[in-house]
Scaffold this motif. Structure first.
Motif, short mmCIF file in Angstrom:
data_model
loop_
_atom_site.label_atom_id
_atom_site.label_comp_id
_atom_site.label_asym_id
_atom_site.label_seq_id
_atom_site.Cartn_x
_atom_site.Cartn_y
_atom_site.Cartn_z
N LEU A 178 43.65 41.66 33.83
CA LEU A 178 42.95 41.67 35.11
C LEU A 178 43.83 41.88 36.33
N GLU A 179 45.03 41.35 36.29
CA GLU A 179 45.87 41.35 37.50
C GLU A 179 46.18 42.75 38.05
N PRO A 180 46.42 43.77 37.22
CA PRO A 180 46.69 45.09 37.82
C PRO A 180 45.54 45.59 38.70
N MET A 181 44.31 45.40 38.24
CA MET A 181 43.15 45.86 39.03
C MET A 181 42.97 44.99 40.27
N LEU A 182 43.15 43.68 40.12
CA LEU A 182 43.05 42.80 41.28
C LEU A 182 44.11 43.15 42.32
N GLY A 183 45.29 43.53 41.84
CA GLY A 183 46.36 43.94 42.74
C GLY A 183 45.98 45.15 43.58
N VAL A 184 45.27 46.11 42.98
CA VAL A 184 44.82 47.29 43.71
C VAL A 184 43.85 46.88 44.81
N LEU A 185 42.90 46.03 44.47
CA LEU A 185 41.91 45.60 45.46
C LEU A 185 42.57 44.83 46.61
N ARG A 186 43.51 43.94 46.27
CA ARG A 186 44.24 43.18 47.30
C ARG A 186 45.04 44.12 48.21
N TYR A 187 45.72 45.07 47.60
CA TYR A 187 46.55 46.02 48.34
C TYR A 187 45.73 46.75 49.40
N CYS A 188 44.47 47.00 49.06
CA CYS A 188 43.58 47.72 49.98
C CYS A 188 42.89 46.80 50.98
N GLY A 189 43.23 45.51 50.96
CA GLY A 189 42.74 44.58 51.98
C GLY A 189 41.45 43.86 51.66
N MET A 190 41.00 43.91 50.43
CA MET A 190 39.72 43.31 50.08
C MET A 190 39.82 41.80 49.86
#
Length: 191
Positions: free
Chosen positions: A143-155
């Motif tokens: 899960l963490e790689p996808m969560l990292g993408v969302l966080r990176y984009c400010g979500m």
């Protein structure tokens, strides 16, 4: 308010699609709107071409990708509904993220920092064939790689609904519970 639910399973009668629809019903039951973007049904091309990559470097975004970005802009939330295959999301979903969440739209470089531009609420509905184990942190691995993408984009990320033990011979009672959880998560999404 409106949420975009992006699904990534080639079969329309899949459990992944059922979860997305249950989540959407929950959103609508709470008085909000939901749109489902079924990447396979829509024929989304996940491949970044050389021309597209060169265009990004000049600030050019193709009309197809602009339309996807406008879909996101029209929403207050983003939900990814997918299954884990070989420890990763389906390639079509990864390609969607790579092609759509571009610099200038999803994130911006400000000095030496990167700032996420998408002030959306986000959640993931993830089906995992294996069962959670005590000896390996599969949640972080999957899960963490996808969560990292969302966080990176400010979500603003809500807890992931990780559905463990989802496979063709899975316990029907557990699967029904996951469908009910998706409905409840949809109802609470904008709470």
């Amino acid at each position: 308010m409106k949420v975009l639910i992006v699904t990534a399973h080639p079969q329309q009668d899949s459990f992944t699609q059922a979860l997305a629809h249950s989540f959407a019903r929950g959103v609508e039951a709470s008085g909000h709107m939901a749109e489902i973007a079924n990447l396979y049904e829509e024929g989304f091309n996940p491949i970044v071409s050389v021309q597209e990559l060169q265009g990004w470097q000049q600030g050019n975004i193709s009309p197809e990708i602009r339309a996807e970005q406008e879909r996101i802009r029209s929403c207050n939330g983003l939900v990814l509904s997918y299954q884990v295959w070989w420890s990763t999301p389906p390639a079509i979903l990864t390609g969607w993220l790579q092609r759509v969440l571009t610099q200038g739209f999803a994130f911006q470089h400000v000095g030496a920092r990167t700032e996420g531009q998408l002030k959306l609420r986000a959640q993931m509905l993830v089906n995992i064939g294996s069962r959670q184990r005590q000896d390996v942190d599969l949640a972080t691995l999957y899960l963490e790689p996808m969560l990292g993408v969302l966080r990176y984009c400010g979500m603003d990320i809500l807890p992931t609904q990780a559905n463990w033990g989802v496979y063709p011979q899975a316990d029907r009672t557990a699967l029904e519970t996951y469908i009910e959880q998706a409905f409840e998560n949809g109802k609470r999404f904008f709470a």
